[in-house]
Motif scaffolding. Structure first.
Motif, PDB file in Angstrom:
ATOM      1  N   GLY A 228      44.631  77.449 -20.923  1.00  0.00           N
ATOM      2  CA  GLY A 228      45.843  77.812 -19.983  1.00  0.00           C
ATOM      3  C   GLY A 228      46.895  78.199 -21.133  1.00  0.00           C
ATOM      4  N   THR A 285      42.341  73.776 -16.281  1.00  0.00           N
ATOM      5  CA  THR A 285      41.616  73.780 -17.421  1.00  0.00           C
ATOM      6  C   THR A 285      40.588  72.626 -17.737  1.00  0.00           C
ATOM      7  OG1 THR A 285      43.297  72.823 -18.668  1.00  0.00           O
ATOM      8  CG2 THR A 285      42.998  75.364 -18.588  1.00  0.00           C
ATOM      9  N   SER A 342      45.472  73.572  -4.143  1.00  0.00           N
ATOM     10  CA  SER A 342      46.597  72.788  -3.965  1.00  0.00           C
ATOM     11  C   SER A 342      47.636  73.652  -3.085  1.00  0.00           C
ATOM     12  CB  SER A 342      47.048  72.219  -5.175  1.00  0.00           C
ATOM     13  OG  SER A 342      47.355  73.352  -5.955  1.00  0.00           O
ATOM     14  N   ARG A 343      47.665  74.820  -3.273  1.00  0.00           N
ATOM     15  CA  ARG A 343      48.623  75.682  -2.645  1.00  0.00           C
ATOM     16  C   ARG A 343      48.086  76.713  -1.458  1.00  0.00           C
ATOM     17  NH1 ARG A 343      52.768  76.858  -7.737  1.00  0.00           N
ATOM     18  NH2 ARG A 343      52.355  74.910  -8.777  1.00  0.00           N
ATOM     19  N   LYS A 348      50.348  69.623  -0.136  1.00  0.00           N
ATOM     20  CA  LYS A 348      49.622  69.792  -1.420  1.00  0.00           C
ATOM     21  C   LYS A 348      48.116  69.000  -0.906  1.00  0.00           C
ATOM     22  CE  LYS A 348      52.299  71.313  -4.740  1.00  0.00           C
ATOM     23  NZ  LYS A 348      52.024  72.232  -5.749  1.00  0.00           N
ATOM     24  N   TYR A 350      44.963  67.622  -3.589  1.00  0.00           N
ATOM     25  CA  TYR A 350      44.534  67.446  -4.954  1.00  0.00           C
ATOM     26  C   TYR A 350      43.093  66.838  -4.944  1.00  0.00           C
ATOM     27  CZ  TYR A 350      49.281  68.152  -6.409  1.00  0.00           C
ATOM     28  OH  TYR A 350      50.837  68.734  -6.979  1.00  0.00           O
TER      29      TYR A 350
HETATM   30  N1  LIG Z   1      49.676  66.907 -21.322  1.00  0.00           N
HETATM   31  C1  LIG Z   1      49.634  68.282 -21.683  1.00  0.00           C
HETATM   32  O1  LIG Z   1      50.115  68.876 -22.474  1.00  0.00           O
HETATM   33  C2  LIG Z   1      48.952  69.161 -20.628  1.00  0.00           C
HETATM   34  C3  LIG Z   1      48.143  68.689 -19.615  1.00  0.00           C
HETATM   35  C4  LIG Z   1      47.526  69.532 -18.640  1.00  0.00           C
HETATM   36  C5  LIG Z   1      47.806  70.917 -18.656  1.00  0.00           C
HETATM   37  N2  LIG Z   1      48.396  71.168 -19.817  1.00  0.00           N
HETATM   38  C6  LIG Z   1      48.970  72.637 -20.125  1.00  0.00           C
HETATM   39  O2  LIG Z   1      49.227  73.162 -18.811  1.00  0.00           O
HETATM   40  C7  LIG Z   1      48.818  74.288 -18.621  1.00  0.00           C
HETATM   41  C8  LIG Z   1      48.253  74.772 -17.310  1.00  0.00           C
HETATM   42  O3  LIG Z   1      47.423  73.667 -16.957  1.00  0.00           O
HETATM   43  P1  LIG Z   1      46.034  73.535 -16.174  1.00  0.00           P
HETATM   44  O4  LIG Z   1      45.782  75.085 -15.807  1.00  0.00           O
HETATM   45  O5  LIG Z   1      45.002  72.872 -16.658  1.00  0.00           O
HETATM   46  O6  LIG Z   1      46.464  73.080 -14.657  1.00  0.00           O
HETATM   47  P2  LIG Z   1      47.440  71.898 -14.089  1.00  0.00           P
HETATM   48  O7  LIG Z   1      48.662  72.256 -14.285  1.00  0.00           O
HETATM   49  O8  LIG Z   1      47.034  70.831 -14.561  1.00  0.00           O
HETATM   50  O9  LIG Z   1      46.917  72.087 -12.398  1.00  0.00           O
HETATM   51  C9  LIG Z   1      45.720  72.197 -11.916  1.00  0.00           C
HETATM   52  C10 LIG Z   1      45.698  71.512 -10.356  1.00  0.00           C
HETATM   53  O10 LIG Z   1      45.977  70.459 -10.388  1.00  0.00           O
HETATM   54  C11 LIG Z   1      47.076  70.316  -9.480  1.00  0.00           C
HETATM   55  N3  LIG Z   1      47.841  69.062  -9.652  1.00  0.00           N
HETATM   56  C12 LIG Z   1      49.009  68.687 -10.127  1.00  0.00           C
HETATM   57  N4  LIG Z   1      49.527  67.495  -9.945  1.00  0.00           N
HETATM   58  C13 LIG Z   1      48.481  66.701  -9.853  1.00  0.00           C
HETATM   59  C14 LIG Z   1      48.336  65.287  -9.545  1.00  0.00           C
HETATM   60  N5  LIG Z   1      48.988  64.575  -9.691  1.00  0.00           N
HETATM   61  N6  LIG Z   1      46.718  65.133  -9.488  1.00  0.00           N
HETATM   62  C15 LIG Z   1      45.971  65.955  -9.354  1.00  0.00           C
HETATM   63  N7  LIG Z   1      46.233  67.450  -9.253  1.00  0.00           N
HETATM   64  C16 LIG Z   1      47.483  67.636  -9.689  1.00  0.00           C
HETATM   65  C17 LIG Z   1      47.696  71.342  -9.574  1.00  0.00           C
HETATM   66  O11 LIG Z   1      48.511  71.702  -8.249  1.00  0.00           O
HETATM   67  P3  LIG Z   1      50.069  72.333  -8.103  1.00  0.00           P
HETATM   68  O12 LIG Z   1      50.361  73.075  -9.540  1.00  0.00           O
HETATM   69  O13 LIG Z   1      49.861  73.038  -7.067  1.00  0.00           O
HETATM   70  O14 LIG Z   1      50.884  71.227  -7.998  1.00  0.00           O
HETATM   71  C18 LIG Z   1      46.903  72.419  -9.655  1.00  0.00           C
HETATM   72  O15 LIG Z   1      46.091  72.635  -8.386  1.00  0.00           O
HETATM   73  C19 LIG Z   1      47.832  74.574 -19.890  1.00  0.00           C
HETATM   74  O16 LIG Z   1      48.504  75.252 -20.704  1.00  0.00           O
HETATM   75  C20 LIG Z   1      47.550  73.315 -20.446  1.00  0.00           C
HETATM   76  O17 LIG Z   1      47.021  73.313 -21.699  1.00  0.00           O
HETATM   77  C21 LIG Z   1      49.015  70.541 -20.673  1.00  0.00           C
END
Ligand SMILES: NC(=O)c1ccc[n+]([C@@H]2O[C@H](COP(=O)([O-])OP(=O)(O)OC[C@H]3O[C@@H](n4cnc5c(N)ncnc54)[C@H](OP(=O)(O)O)[C@@H]3O)[C@@H](O)[C@H]2O)c1
Ligand SMILES: Cc1cc2nc3c(=O)[nH]c(=O)nc-3n(C[C@H](O)[C@H](O)[C@H](O)COP(=O)(O)OP(=O)(O)OC[C@H]3O[C@@H](n4cnc5c(N)ncnc54)[C@H](O)[C@@H]3O)c2cc1C
Length: 424
Positions: A228, A285, A342-343, A348, A350
């Motif tokens: 991501g 991811t 989710s959208r 929502k 999940y």
């Molecule tokens: N701790 C960290 O530093 C961390 C953790 C994860 C990801 N990231 C970074 O964020 C960026 C994007 O992350 P990603 O593409 O992996 O996706 P993500 O932002 O984790 O989202 C993936 C899916 O999870 C959903 N989601 C949101 N809240 C949730 C919950 N409480 N329980 C279950 N599902 C939930 C999102 O829905 P909605 O968006 O519609 O709410 C989306 O459909 C990347 O750069 C990644 O490295 C950082």
């Protein structure tokens, strides 16, 4: 397994593929990267992570040299050794986000205000008034003593009180540093640090880890990632994550060397017995290691069934590796694929909602010895999935809350080691 290369002695790889996985109209940027590996000395198993050592963007380094007035060719000792100041700024320290230590150092230095302000005015004067006025000017402590034509711009308050407030108010500090790098802060407050002192305050440049998204048996000589990309705009400049932006914007395919090393896992592994069922929960991811697991389970054969819970914003734009997943559904590698977009509707949905809907069957799998894996967001998703698992043990296993918690957190996780997490 990891071989002769390490974080200290990384392999200089090339990225050979960089593919955007999202469809048109998305708000996300998730990419599939392929790195080449040496012929020997760098093996991995599914579940391992790849360490990537990035560099700061050259344009950010040049802007920083410009606002500080330092000579990038000067030889200097950085945290990882002697090099030109330009190279130290490119490769040894993190300059893409300002840290608290640096703001604190401004508080310590701002008392002799004339010195700090002189540097501040020097920069502003170059832009606002013109070189000739600024060189001789020194503040004498009198509020009427500003040089002619000086406009303090965004700093309506005394800079020392702004800095003191930031140092005293943890929340204000977090908000302030969230959107700024050193160029922003030096532009606002000036600088009277020598380069060595500045470098000692910056964070050392750290590698980033990525869950490997491929099986080495299926892709010999390669390692693949699902990443991501972190991008945002603040104060009129585009910026983003150090490593994700470096891999995407600065690395030329098959050309730019990029330092990598293996970070093996001891715990996030497939069951040794291929007849065991596995349940994988990996939204966003978090899909990465499960693509690797599925490639490996297909390659190895075996009777164990594979159930994957995946989710992201929209089926149209975030159905990563769609063709491969559909092929796995057709050939039986994937016994079950349960999605949470989710959208794609008003409310929502999940992955944990889908787990609850499938609670009875999920409980049967667990009760029959299935392994349960989670990968992805640690702060929200993994916690909610964990709670849902405990709820399923109550609703479908007939356990009390205490017994269900003990079963999930002790029996499954620590004793039988079949509840495994790779969360970040
Ligand atoms: N701790 C960290 O530093 C961390 C953790 C994860 C990801 N990231 C970074 O964020 C960026 C994007 O992350 P990603 O593409 O992996 O996706 P993500 O932002 O984790 O989202 C993936 C899916 O999870 C959903 N989601 C949101 N809240 C949730 C919950 N409480 N329980 C279950 N599902 C939930 C999102 O829905 P909605 O968006 O519609 O709410 C989306 O459909 C990347 O750069 C990644 O490295 C950082
Ligand atoms: C074991 C492990 C496995 C991982 N696997 C994967 C994986 O498979 N795929 C993946 O994509 N990531 C994965 N990560 C996360 C990855 O290591 C990096 O943390 C991530 O890619 C961000 O790195 P970066 O250098 O680009 O960003 P950084 O320079 O580290 O910046 C990220 C930080 O920027 C800040 N930030 C984010 N958005 C904003 C904003 N809008 N405004 C201001 N600040 C913001 C946040 O503080 C965030 O923590 C994994 C992490 C671990 C520990």
């Amino acid at each position: 397994m990891a071989g002769q290369y390490s974080a200290k002695e990384p392999y200089l790889s090339n990225i050979t593929e960089n593919t955007l996985l999202n469809g048109p109209g998305t708000s996300k940027e998730t990419r599939h990267f392929v790195f080449n590996l040496p012929k020997s000395g760098m093996e991995y198993k599914v579940g391992d992570a790849l360490g990537v050592i990035a560099e700061n963007p050259p344009h950010t380094v040049e802007q920083l040299l410009q606002v500080t007035g330092w000579d990038g060719n000067d030889l200097i000792t950085g945290p990882s050794g002697e090099a030109s100041l330009r190279d130290v700024l490119l490769t040894q320290v993190e300059i893409h986000r300002v840290n608290k230590k640096f703001i604190q150092s401004l508080a310590d230095k701002i008392t002799p205000l004339a010195g700090m302000v002189k540097a501040r005015i020097s920069k502003r004067v170059r832009i606002v008034v013109g070189e000739s006025n600024e060189a001789e000017w020194q503040w004498n402590g009198d509020s009427g003593n500003w040089p002619e034509g000086y406009a303090p711009g965004s700093l309506s308050e005394d800079p020392s009180s702004i800095i003191t407030n930031l140092v005293d108010d943890a929340e204000a500090m977090e908000n302030y540093i969230w959107s700024r790098d050193y160029i922003d802060v030096i532009g606002e407050f000036g600088l009277n640090h020598e380069p060595e002192e500045f470098l000692s305050l910056c964070d050392k440049l750290k590698p980033r880890l990525y869950s490997i998204a491929s099986s080495m048996d299926v892709h010999p000589g390669e390692v693949q990632l699902t990443v991501g990309i972190v991008r945002y705009d603040y104060h009129g400049r585009s910026r983003g994550g150090l490593c994700t932006v470096h891999m995407t914007d600065a690395v030329e395919l098959n050309k730019t060397p990029i330092k990598v090393f293996m970070s093996p896992t001891k715990s996030f592994i497939l069951p040794g017995d291929a007849s065991k069922d596995i349940i994988m929960v990996g939204p966003g991811t978090g899909i990465a290691p499960f693509r690797a697991f599925l490639e490996q389970r297909e390659f190895d054969g075996g009777e164990g069934r594979n159930w994957f819970f995946f989710g992201d914003q929209s089926e149209k734009t975030e159905f990563y590796y769609k063709e491969q997943i559909e092929a796995w559904l057709d050939n039986g590698t994937l016994y079950k694929f349960t999605t949470a977009w989710s959208r794609d509707q008003a409310e929502k949905i999940y992955v944990q909602n889908r787990m609850a809907e499938n609670g009875e069957e999920l409980w049967q799998w667990l009760d029959n010895g299935a392994y349960f894996y989670i990968c992805g967001d640690k702060s929200r998703m993994a916690k909610d999935v964990h709670k849902t698992l405990i709820q399923i043990a109550q609703d479908h296993g007939g356990l009390s809350e205490i017994d269900a918690t003990e079963f999930i957190e002790k029996t499954l996780m620590r004793v039988e080691k079949r509840y495994l997490r790779d969360v970040y």
